[in-house]
Design an enzyme around this catalytic site. Structure first.
Site, PDB file in Angstrom:
ATOM      1  N   HIS A  49      10.120  58.929  38.997  1.00  0.00           N
ATOM      2  CA  HIS A  49      10.217  59.764  40.189  1.00  0.00           C
ATOM      3  C   HIS A  49       9.530  58.966  41.284  1.00  0.00           C
ATOM      4  O   HIS A  49       8.366  58.596  41.151  1.00  0.00           O
ATOM      5  CB  HIS A  49       9.515  61.109  39.958  1.00  0.00           C
ATOM      6  CG  HIS A  49       9.766  62.113  41.027  1.00  0.00           C
ATOM      7  ND1 HIS A  49       9.351  63.432  40.925  1.00  0.00           N
ATOM      8  CD2 HIS A  49      10.389  62.021  42.237  1.00  0.00           C
ATOM      9  CE1 HIS A  49       9.708  64.102  42.006  1.00  0.00           C
ATOM     10  NE2 HIS A  49      10.329  63.254  42.824  1.00  0.00           N
ATOM     11  N   LEU A  50      10.232  58.690  42.361  1.00  0.00           N
ATOM     12  CA  LEU A  50       9.761  57.731  43.357  1.00  0.00           C
ATOM     13  C   LEU A  50       8.335  58.014  43.808  1.00  0.00           C
ATOM     14  O   LEU A  50       8.024  59.117  44.273  1.00  0.00           O
ATOM     15  CB  LEU A  50      10.690  57.738  44.572  1.00  0.00           C
ATOM     16  CG  LEU A  50      10.323  56.767  45.708  1.00  0.00           C
ATOM     17  CD1 LEU A  50      10.270  55.329  45.210  1.00  0.00           C
ATOM     18  CD2 LEU A  50      11.309  56.895  46.861  1.00  0.00           C
ATOM     19  N   HIS A  51       7.481  57.007  43.677  1.00  0.00           N
ATOM     20  CA  HIS A  51       6.094  57.154  44.106  1.00  0.00           C
ATOM     21  C   HIS A  51       5.461  55.789  44.315  1.00  0.00           C
ATOM     22  O   HIS A  51       5.853  54.796  43.710  1.00  0.00           O
ATOM     23  CB  HIS A  51       5.273  57.942  43.074  1.00  0.00           C
ATOM     24  CG  HIS A  51       5.126  57.243  41.754  1.00  0.00           C
ATOM     25  ND1 HIS A  51       6.163  57.122  40.840  1.00  0.00           N
ATOM     26  CD2 HIS A  51       4.067  56.621  41.174  1.00  0.00           C
ATOM     27  CE1 HIS A  51       5.743  56.481  39.773  1.00  0.00           C
ATOM     28  NE2 HIS A  51       4.480  56.144  39.948  1.00  0.00           N
ATOM     29  N   PHE A  52       4.473  55.755  45.191  1.00  0.00           N
ATOM     30  CA  PHE A  52       3.579  54.625  45.382  1.00  0.00           C
ATOM     31  C   PHE A  52       2.186  55.086  44.969  1.00  0.00           C
ATOM     32  O   PHE A  52       1.867  56.270  45.024  1.00  0.00           O
ATOM     33  CB  PHE A  52       3.547  54.188  46.849  1.00  0.00           C
ATOM     34  CG  PHE A  52       4.863  53.692  47.381  1.00  0.00           C
ATOM     35  CD1 PHE A  52       5.122  52.338  47.474  1.00  0.00           C
ATOM     36  CD2 PHE A  52       5.839  54.586  47.797  1.00  0.00           C
ATOM     37  CE1 PHE A  52       6.342  51.879  47.974  1.00  0.00           C
ATOM     38  CE2 PHE A  52       7.059  54.140  48.295  1.00  0.00           C
ATOM     39  CZ  PHE A  52       7.314  52.787  48.376  1.00  0.00           C
TER      40      PHE A  52
END
Length: 431
Positions: A232-235
Site C-alpha cells: 500500500h503506497l507509503h514512504f
C-alpha cells in the site's frame, strides 16, 4: 496572508462527541470512517519554488512543522502507548571506521513487526484489500493530513472534516519504529494505491522533506522486492541527528549533454560506497527534481528492478539504489553467516543505519561486516551500467560519450581499511 487556525492537542482523533454513529465503530482509515472524521490539516505552499525566509508576524517558527507538529504529535502517541516497543530504549552506537556506520539493536522490531504478505520477485503487484493495508489502521495512529495549499497562501493548519470529495494524504506513526519520530506518509490513502512510485506522490514526499527543513529528517522508499513489507503506497521518515554514511560518500558527476539543460537537475554516481547508486540534486523547482527521479523510479519498477530511495537534505538531494539482495538470497548466493543475521537491507540500512536484530551481531558489529553485507545488495558494475542506460533512456537523459566513466569490477565496491574514528553524535556511543 498566512492563517493558522486553532489546533487542539490531539487526545483522540475521535475526540468530538456528536451523539451520532460514525463509520464502522473501529475508527479506521477506510471509507466507512475517514470521510466523516475530523483530522488536523497541514497545507504547504504548492508553487514548488525554493523557500524564502520571512520574519513576518504571521509566520510560525521555522521548525513548526517538524518540532511542534510532527515530533510533538509523535511523542504524544508514544506517551499514550501506541507503539509496539520503546524505540528510545534501543541501544545505538557508531561503528568505528572511516564511514561511521550506525548500528542499532532493535530486537522488538524483529519480534513484533508485521510479516511480508506478498511475493518478493515482483516489483509491481496489484493492491489486495484482503491483506493488511493502511485503511485498517486506527485513526489514533494518524498525526495529521498534508495537502498542497493555494500558491502564495503560506502554511495553513486547521482541524476540519475530511469529507468525501478527495482521498487525503495522511501522516501516521510507524508502530514498529526504527528511530525517534518514525512516521509513514500515505498518499491518497482511500485510493488504495499499491506500492509503486507516481509523479504526484513523489512530489508530495519531497514537499514533506522541504517543510521539515532539517538535514536530520529524511524520507525513504522501499519498492516491493527491496524489502517493502506492505503493498500500500507509503514512504517512511524519521529523525536521526547525525549524517548518514551515504550522505558523506564521494560522488562523481555524470556529464549530461541533453535532457536536463533547462531544469537544472544534476546527476552523479556514488563512489567508494558498498552499494552503487545514482544521486540527483538541484533543479530550478522542486517539481523539476521530483519529475526526473520519479521517472527514474517508474523505469525501474516497470522493468521489475527492485530499488530503494533516500530523500535527503530537506528534499534537495535524492539517492536511488537499484538492488538485488532478495534475488541473491533466492539463488543461494548470500553467505549463511549474513543470512543468519536476518537483516533485510532496505533504504535505512543501505544509507548506513544498520538495524540489527541480535545482540551478538550488535556487539560484534564492524565496518568490515557492514561493508560486506551492503556489497551483496549492490548490482555488479556491468549490471549497474545497463540499468543506468534504461533510466537515462526513460528520462530523456543523454550521457556524454567522451567523458563516460570506466566500468569497475563486477562486485560491490571494495572494502577499504578503516581509518581512525570520527566524532559521533552526542547521543550515540562509539564502539
Amino acid at each position: 496572508m498566512l492563517t493558522i487556525k486553532r489546533v487542539p492537542t490531539v487526545l483522540s482523533n475521535y475526540q468530538e462527541d456528536s451523539g451520532e454513529p460514525r463509520g464502522c465503530d473501529r475508527n479506521c482509515l477506510g471509507k466507512c470512517c475517514l470521510p466523516v472524521s475530523k483530522l488536523p490539516l497541514y497545507a504547504f505552499e504548492s508553487d514548488a519554488r525554493p523557500k524564502i525566509s520571512s520574519s513576518g508576524d504571521d509566520e510560525p517558527p521555522s521548525d513548526f512543522f517538524l518540532n511542534t507538529l510532527l515530533l510533538g504529535q509523535w511523542e504524544d502517541r508514544m506517551n499514550r502507548g501506541l507503539f509496539r516497543y520503546d524505540v528510545m530504549a534501543c541501544e545505538t552506537k557508531v561503528i568505528p571506521g572511516e564511514y561511521g556506520f550506525v548500528a542499532q539493536l532493535n530486537e522488538g522490531r524483529h519480534l513484533k513487526k508485521r510479516p511480508t504478505e506478498f511475493r518478493v520477485d515482483r516489483v509491481l503487484q496489484p493492491f489486495d484489500r484482503a491483506k493488511f493495508n493502511f485503511t485498517k489502521v486506527g485513526q489514533e495512529e494518524v498525526l495529521f493530513r498534508v495537502e498542497p495549499g493555494e500558491s502564495g497562501s503560506g502554511r495553513l493548519l486547521e482541524d476540519d472534516a475530511v469529507g468525501d470529495a478527495y482521498a487525503p494524504n495522511v501522516v501516521a506513526i510507524n508502530v514498529s519504529p526504527i528511530e525517534y519520530g518514525h512516521v509513514l506518509l500515505i498518499p491518497r490513502v482511500l485510493d488504495c494505491l499499491p506500492q509503486r512510485i507516481d509523479p504526484d506522490s513523489f512530489l508530495l514526499a519531497l514537499h514533506m522533506a522541504a517543510e521539515a527543513g532539517s538535514p536530520y529528517f529524511r524520507l525513504g522508499y522501499n519498492s516491493l522486492g527491496a524489502f517493502a513489507t506492505i503493498n500500500h503506497l507509503h514512504f517512511q521518515a524519521y529523525f536521526l541527528s547525525m549524517p548518514f554514511p551515504v550522505e558523506k560518500a564521494s560522488t562523481q558527476r555524470i556529464p549530461i549533454v541533453g535532457g536536463l539543460s533547462h531544469n537544472g537537475v544534476k546527476v552523479s554516481r556514488l563512489l567508494n560506497y558498498p552499494v552503487r547508486g545514482l544521486v540527483y540534486e538541484g533543479g530550478n523547482t522542486l517539481k523539476d527534481l521530483s519529475d526526473v527521479v520519479a521517472n527514474s523510479c517508474i523505469c525501474l519498477q516497470e522493468n521489475n528492478i527492485p530499488f530503494n530511495v533516500l530523500i535527503s537534505d530537506s528534499g534537495r538531494r535524492i539517492f536511488l539504489f537499484p538492488q538485488c539482495y532478495a534475488e541473491k538470497q533466492a539463488l543461494g548466493e548470500v553467505g549463511q553467516d549474513l543470512l543468519d543475521t536476518q537483516v533485510n537491507p532496505a533504504v535505512w540500512e543501505i544509507s548506513g543505519h544498520m538495524v540489527l536484530k541480535r545482540k551478538k551481531d550488535y556487539d560484534e558489529a564492524s565496518e568490515h561486516y557492514t561493508w560486506r553485507l551492503l556489497a551483496e545488495v549492490s548490482l555488479s558494475e556491468a549490471r549497474f551500467e545497463e540499468v543506468k542506460v534504461y533510466i537515462f533512456e526513460a528520462t530523456g537523459l543523454v550521457e556524454s560519450e567522451k567523458e563516460k566513466m570506466e566500468p569497475g569490477d563486477n562486485r560491490g565496491a571494495p572494502y577499504q581499511s578503516p581509518s581512525p574514528v570520527g566524532t559521533a553524535s552526542p547521543h550515540l556511543k562509539v564502539a
